[in-house]
Design a protein around this motif. Structure first.
Motif, PDB file in Angstrom:
ATOM      1  N   ALA A  78       1.196   9.019  -6.355  1.00 32.69           N
ATOM      2  CA  ALA A  78       1.851  10.084  -6.437  1.00 32.69           C
ATOM      3  C   ALA A  78       2.638  10.633  -7.585  1.00 32.69           C
ATOM      4  O   ALA A  78       2.671  11.521  -7.998  1.00 32.69           O
ATOM      5  CB  ALA A  78       2.454  10.374  -5.067  1.00 32.69           C
ATOM      6  N   LEU A  79       4.342   9.318  -8.243  1.00 34.61           N
ATOM      7  CA  LEU A  79       4.967  10.155  -8.495  1.00 34.61           C
ATOM      8  C   LEU A  79       4.314  10.026 -10.136  1.00 34.61           C
ATOM      9  O   LEU A  79       4.792  11.010 -10.844  1.00 34.61           O
ATOM     10  CB  LEU A  79       5.624   8.171  -9.375  1.00 34.61           C
ATOM     11  CG  LEU A  79       7.298   8.596  -9.548  1.00 34.61           C
ATOM     12  CD1 LEU A  79       8.106   9.973  -9.763  1.00 34.61           C
ATOM     13  CD2 LEU A  79       7.893   7.321  -9.610  1.00 34.61           C
ATOM     14  N   TYR A 116       0.699  -0.908   0.017  1.00 35.25           N
ATOM     15  CA  TYR A 116       0.020  -0.265   0.015  1.00 35.25           C
ATOM     16  C   TYR A 116       0.493   1.730   0.062  1.00 35.25           C
ATOM     17  O   TYR A 116       0.455   2.659  -0.777  1.00 35.25           O
ATOM     18  CB  TYR A 116      -1.115   0.277   0.878  1.00 35.25           C
ATOM     19  CG  TYR A 116      -2.170  -1.261   0.997  1.00 35.25           C
ATOM     20  CD1 TYR A 116      -2.930  -1.249  -0.037  1.00 35.25           C
ATOM     21  CD2 TYR A 116      -2.227  -2.249   2.099  1.00 35.25           C
ATOM     22  CE1 TYR A 116      -4.205  -2.372  -0.167  1.00 35.25           C
ATOM     23  CE2 TYR A 116      -2.627  -3.046   2.242  1.00 35.25           C
ATOM     24  CZ  TYR A 116      -3.518  -2.831   0.907  1.00 35.25           C
ATOM     25  OH  TYR A 116      -4.724  -4.195   1.190  1.00 35.25           O
ATOM     26  N   ARG A 117       2.099   1.116   1.257  1.00 34.04           N
ATOM     27  CA  ARG A 117       3.375   2.349   0.732  1.00 34.04           C
ATOM     28  C   ARG A 117       3.588   2.796  -0.323  1.00 34.04           C
ATOM     29  O   ARG A 117       3.626   3.392  -0.869  1.00 34.04           O
ATOM     30  CB  ARG A 117       4.173   1.591   2.075  1.00 34.04           C
ATOM     31  CG  ARG A 117       5.400   3.120   1.813  1.00 34.04           C
ATOM     32  CD  ARG A 117       6.494   2.569   2.341  1.00 34.04           C
ATOM     33  NE  ARG A 117       5.942   2.836   3.790  1.00 34.04           N
ATOM     34  CZ  ARG A 117       6.416   4.552   4.348  1.00 34.04           C
ATOM     35  NH1 ARG A 117       6.938   4.592   3.536  1.00 34.04           N
ATOM     36  NH2 ARG A 117       6.233   4.672   5.207  1.00 34.04           N
ATOM     37  N   VAL A 138       9.071  10.238   0.580  1.00 33.62           N
ATOM     38  CA  VAL A 138       8.589   9.633   1.695  1.00 33.62           C
ATOM     39  C   VAL A 138       8.370   8.125   1.723  1.00 33.62           C
ATOM     40  O   VAL A 138       8.649   7.243   2.110  1.00 33.62           O
ATOM     41  CB  VAL A 138       7.561  10.309   2.602  1.00 33.62           C
ATOM     42  CG1 VAL A 138       7.144   9.542   3.637  1.00 33.62           C
ATOM     43  CG2 VAL A 138       8.227  12.140   3.122  1.00 33.62           C
ATOM     44  N   LEU A 139       7.592   8.102   0.658  1.00 29.12           N
ATOM     45  CA  LEU A 139       6.766   7.023   0.877  1.00 29.12           C
ATOM     46  C   LEU A 139       7.700   5.825  -0.346  1.00 29.12           C
ATOM     47  O   LEU A 139       8.038   4.732   0.248  1.00 29.12           O
ATOM     48  CB  LEU A 139       5.650   6.867   0.213  1.00 29.12           C
ATOM     49  CG  LEU A 139       4.030   7.871   0.027  1.00 29.12           C
ATOM     50  CD1 LEU A 139       2.645   7.491  -0.137  1.00 29.12           C
ATOM     51  CD2 LEU A 139       3.727   6.876   2.599  1.00 29.12           C
ATOM     52  N   ILE A 140       8.165   6.041  -1.355  1.00 33.08           N
ATOM     53  CA  ILE A 140       8.927   5.416  -2.037  1.00 33.08           C
ATOM     54  C   ILE A 140      10.304   5.145  -1.116  1.00 33.08           C
ATOM     55  O   ILE A 140      10.482   3.956  -1.008  1.00 33.08           O
ATOM     56  CB  ILE A 140       9.258   5.640  -3.663  1.00 33.08           C
ATOM     57  CG1 ILE A 140       7.708   5.685  -3.610  1.00 33.08           C
ATOM     58  CG2 ILE A 140      10.529   4.529  -3.915  1.00 33.08           C
ATOM     59  CD1 ILE A 140       7.805   5.900  -5.586  1.00 33.08           C
ATOM     60  N   ILE A 141      11.437   6.233  -1.217  1.00 37.10           N
ATOM     61  CA  ILE A 141      12.910   6.468  -0.275  1.00 37.10           C
ATOM     62  C   ILE A 141      12.609   5.386   0.737  1.00 37.10           C
ATOM     63  O   ILE A 141      13.469   4.808   1.399  1.00 37.10           O
ATOM     64  CB  ILE A 141      12.967   6.914   0.031  1.00 37.10           C
ATOM     65  CG1 ILE A 141      12.955   7.657  -1.684  1.00 37.10           C
ATOM     66  CG2 ILE A 141      14.531   7.428  -0.255  1.00 37.10           C
ATOM     67  CD1 ILE A 141      14.063   7.044  -2.904  1.00 37.10           C
ATOM     68  N   GLY A 142      11.411   5.857   1.600  1.00 33.39           N
ATOM     69  CA  GLY A 142      11.167   4.961   3.076  1.00 33.39           C
ATOM     70  C   GLY A 142      11.374   3.311   2.577  1.00 33.39           C
ATOM     71  O   GLY A 142      11.387   2.660   3.381  1.00 33.39           O
ATOM     72  N   PHE A 143      10.406   3.524   1.685  1.00 31.97           N
ATOM     73  CA  PHE A 143      10.346   1.690   2.003  1.00 31.97           C
ATOM     74  C   PHE A 143      11.580   1.074   1.563  1.00 31.97           C
ATOM     75  O   PHE A 143      12.071  -0.211   2.425  1.00 31.97           O
ATOM     76  CB  PHE A 143       9.299   1.952   0.310  1.00 31.97           C
ATOM     77  CG  PHE A 143       9.403  -0.097  -0.290  1.00 31.97           C
ATOM     78  CD1 PHE A 143       9.170  -1.431   0.478  1.00 31.97           C
ATOM     79  CD2 PHE A 143       9.914  -0.359  -1.370  1.00 31.97           C
ATOM     80  CE1 PHE A 143       9.174  -2.547  -0.011  1.00 31.97           C
ATOM     81  CE2 PHE A 143      10.642  -0.951  -1.832  1.00 31.97           C
ATOM     82  CZ  PHE A 143      10.535  -2.313  -1.539  1.00 31.97           C
ATOM     83  N   SER A 144      11.928   1.654   0.321  1.00 29.35           N
ATOM     84  CA  SER A 144      14.190   1.072   0.371  1.00 29.35           C
ATOM     85  C   SER A 144      14.364   1.436   1.819  1.00 29.35           C
ATOM     86  O   SER A 144      15.561   0.027   1.848  1.00 29.35           O
ATOM     87  CB  SER A 144      14.897   2.668  -0.667  1.00 29.35           C
ATOM     88  OG  SER A 144      14.848   3.594  -0.155  1.00 29.35           O
ATOM     89  N   ALA A 180       4.600  18.917  -3.859  1.00 25.49           N
ATOM     90  CA  ALA A 180       3.916  17.968  -2.385  1.00 25.49           C
ATOM     91  C   ALA A 180       3.740  16.970  -3.024  1.00 25.49           C
ATOM     92  O   ALA A 180       4.135  15.515  -1.615  1.00 25.49           O
ATOM     93  CB  ALA A 180       2.831  18.971  -2.680  1.00 25.49           C
ATOM     94  N   LEU A 181       3.949  16.248  -4.003  1.00 26.58           N
ATOM     95  CA  LEU A 181       3.055  15.390  -4.446  1.00 26.58           C
ATOM     96  C   LEU A 181       5.364  14.376  -4.424  1.00 26.58           C
ATOM     97  O   LEU A 181       4.692  13.379  -4.539  1.00 26.58           O
ATOM     98  CB  LEU A 181       2.743  15.626  -5.844  1.00 26.58           C
ATOM     99  CG  LEU A 181       1.154  15.427  -5.710  1.00 26.58           C
ATOM    100  CD1 LEU A 181       1.164  15.324  -7.307  1.00 26.58           C
ATOM    101  CD2 LEU A 181       0.236  14.270  -4.847  1.00 26.58           C
TER     102      LEU A 181
END
Length: 639
Positions: free
Chosen positions: A42-43, A34-35, A97-103, A90-91
């Motif tokens: 957003a990308l 989901y993340r 945050v979401l994708i780099i945070g996942f990595s 913003a996007l």
């Protein structure tokens, strides 16, 4: 030159398939699906907003050229551009945050899995993979994988969406100009295909070289006092410099490939731009397209140039990630040679010897075992039942035990041949010439190396039917070179019993003859011992390790020549403390000192991996030539 005992394994030529490597990451993608979904949405939204900007520019240029522009109209377009820029900001923050945070989370999970896997491996694995090699996997390799599944994945998706959408819009404006723009693209594809495999091989060599230099640095820091005492600083610095030069050379080979990828991508993009400026300008002059169309087309071409350039960058990151993931996969694919799974109920029956074995002329004699035992229960209940049974009646049986070290072990290592005996509560001394197999016996009992079925039994059960951790929970082991952590004395002593009270810690320190030394230190039991016990003497380290083993209070205590740094008086004091603590336990003490061996219940003599005698100290003094020779040498030194 002080160097590692073994080197990290050479880069493997057997590359696992991409499907196999992606299967390694699949659980993380599923866990954070989901993340990732919202991150990529957003990308995509950012990409969509970026694609609208050339349309605003086209509209602005056209109304200016046609003379229909008004201040209100220009403000309206400017407002839309401002809102678009704010949305992009913003996007873009959101997907980062979401994708780099996942990595980063994936990196943390993969590192934890790698660490847990390494902890579960046997001694043979560590003989092949020195600490420096493992550190390279846990640092550089994981960072490369994190970059590939983070920015690499984003750049690839971003380039794919932008290039696809830009091409569609370019085709809408002018199919002819679009054909001119993409004409140089095959050159980029051929270059990426030609260079990617070379990049994989060369980056594998970089990671291998990093493992070597890391291991060398680690060994040098650990042995810094030895290096200084032999004034080998310059030689070590020279050797380290050579490894550094090799590492730089390997990186330069990677840089050569990278240096070709990026310029080729830029060249392809600029060739396309050159063609557009020429042919597009002619179309504007002929009024086949408007000036606004031309401006928008140029901006879309710039958007297309970024994916072209990204091909080189993404290829570089992807190949690094693929190489590092392959190295991690090879490490995770390694399996301990020790059996970790419990068999089905009734499997691997063990036998209980009716009588202890005796030695006659070096050969074990005794009745064949006859009473079968089958394990009962599974899982935690069985663990509890086994531990309780072994603690109440500790028995270890060796039956024609044979062992040879794996081929990669250091040359000249001892092996064992046909050793048969029963270990019951009491103190057994083990003696023999250097290389006779004394430490090997200790390593096998602590399950550091595998043994064949039917050779080693705990509580009448084959060790191959028991998890190694269950066996080790029954044993306190003090090695020849005790390992201490860079923490306090109290924390080192209570390693196996973290919740031990201060009184319990002090009690075992007194038994180990260490309490008086500790209370004279500046901070007493809270004194920090330094890296590997740097602030303690050799004898203090050994006594601290003895205290740690006594506090663990396990059914078996193995002391592998761990009293060698003590003087005779202190040794006897420590031995008295051990004897007072180990009633009803199996104690094995490896030693060359007859004064210590004389206090044991029996002495096992080993020679060239064979058990040649198992007798009392006095009997060996009278009847064993080797033992008599040991006594004469030690008495001579005493005089």
């Amino acid at each position: 030159m002080i160097s590692q005992e073994s080197e990290p394994s050479e880069p493997s030529q057997n590359k696992p398939s991409l499907a196999v490597l992606l299967a390694l990451l699949k659980p993380f993608y599923f866990q954070y699906r989901y993340r990732l979904l919202f991150g990529f949405l957003a990308l995509l939204a950012v990409d969509f907003l970026q694609l609208t900007i050339p349309l605003y520019l086209k509209q602005t240029v056209d109304i200016l050229k046609n003379g229909t522009a008004t201040s209100r109209e220009l403000l309206r377009i400017g407002g839309f551009l401002l809102l678009t820029a704010a949305g992009i900001m913003a996007l873009r923050f959101t997907w980062r945050v979401l994708i780099i945070g996942f990595s980063r989370r994936m990196e943390a999970h993969l590192r934890a899995r790698l660490f847990a896997h390494v902890l579960a491996m046997d001694k043979s694995f560590f003989d092949q993979h020195p600490p420096g090699d493992l550190m390279a996997h846990a640092s550089n390799d994981l960072s490369a994988v994190q970059m590939a599944v983070g920015m690499g994945m984003v750049a690839a998706a971003d380039a794919l969406v932008i290039s696809g959408a830009a091409l569609v819009l370019m085709l809408y404006i002018s199919p002819f100009l679009t054909l001119m723009a993409v004409l140089p693209l095959p050159l980029l594809g051929l270059s990426a295909w030609f260079l990617s495999d070379r990049l994989h091989t060369r980056f594998d060599q970089v990671q291998h070289s990093f493992g070597l230099i890391t291991e060398f640095a680690r060994n040098s820091m650990v042995a810094i006092r030895l290096i200084k005492s032999y004034t080998r600083e310059q030689q070590q610095a020279r050797a380290f410099g050579e490894l550094g030069e090799n590492y730089v050379a390997a990186n330069l080979k990677v840089a050569v490939v990278q240096g070709l990828l990026f310029p080729v991508a830029i060249l392809v993009g600029n060739l396309g731009m050159l063609l557009i400026l020429y042919y597009g300008g002619k179309l504007v002059i002929k009024e086949a397209i408007t000036l606004g169309d031309f401006v928008a087309f140029v901006h879309y071409l710039y958007m297309l140039i970024w994916p072209m350039m990204a091909v080189g960058w993404v290829t570089n990151i992807a190949q690094r990630g693929f190489t590092s993931l392959a190295r991690i996969h090879r490490l995770l694919a390694a399996r301990s040679r020790l059996e970790n799974s419990l068999p089905a109920v009734g499997a691997n029956p063990c036998v209980r010897p009716e009588h202890p074995l005796q030695y006659i002329n070096g050969q074990a004699q005794g009745p064949a075992p006859t009473v079968p035992y089958r394990k009962k229960g599974v899982g935690g209940e069985y663990y509890k039942e086994f531990s309780a049974r072994f603690r109440s009646d500790p028995v270890i049986s060796l039956r024609a035990l044979n062992f040879s070290y794996p081929h990669h072990h250091k040359a000249g290592a001892s092996s064992l041949t046909g050793i048969s005996l029963d270990l019951r509560p009491g103190i057994l001394g083990i003696a023999g010439r250097t290389g006779s197999g004394k430490s090997t016996v200790c390593r096998l009992l602590t399950r550091q190396y595998p043994v064949s079925e039917g050779m080693l039994f705990f509580a009448n059960q084959d060790v191959n039917s028991l998890a190694p951790a269950l066996i080790r929970e029954q044993i306190s082991y003090v090695s020849q070179n005790p390992v201490l952590f860079s923490s306090t004395i109290a924390e080192n002593i209570s390693l196996a019993v973290p919740d031990a009270s201060q009184e319990e810690i002090e009690a075992v320190a007194k038994l180990a003859g260490l309490h008086a030394d500790i209370i004279n230190m500046e901070n007493g039991y809270q004194t920090r011992v330094g890296e590997r016990g740097l602030r303690l003497s050799g004898g203090q380290k050994q006594r601290l390790a003895i205290a740690r083993a006594l506090l663990a209070d396990r059914p078996v205590l193995i002391i592998d020549d761990a009293l060698s740094a003590l003087d005779v008086e202190t040794e006897q004091q420590v031995f008295a403390g051990i004897r007072a603590r180990v009633t009803g336990k199996i104690v094995l003490i490896v030693s060359h000192r007859l004064k210590l061996l004389s206090g044991t219940d029996q002495v096992l003599l080993l020679d060239q991996g064979k058990a040649v005698a198992l007798e009392h100290h006095e009997h060996l003094l009278l009847h064993n030539d080797f033992y008599q020779a040991m006594a004469e040498k030690q008495q001579g030194r005493g005089r």
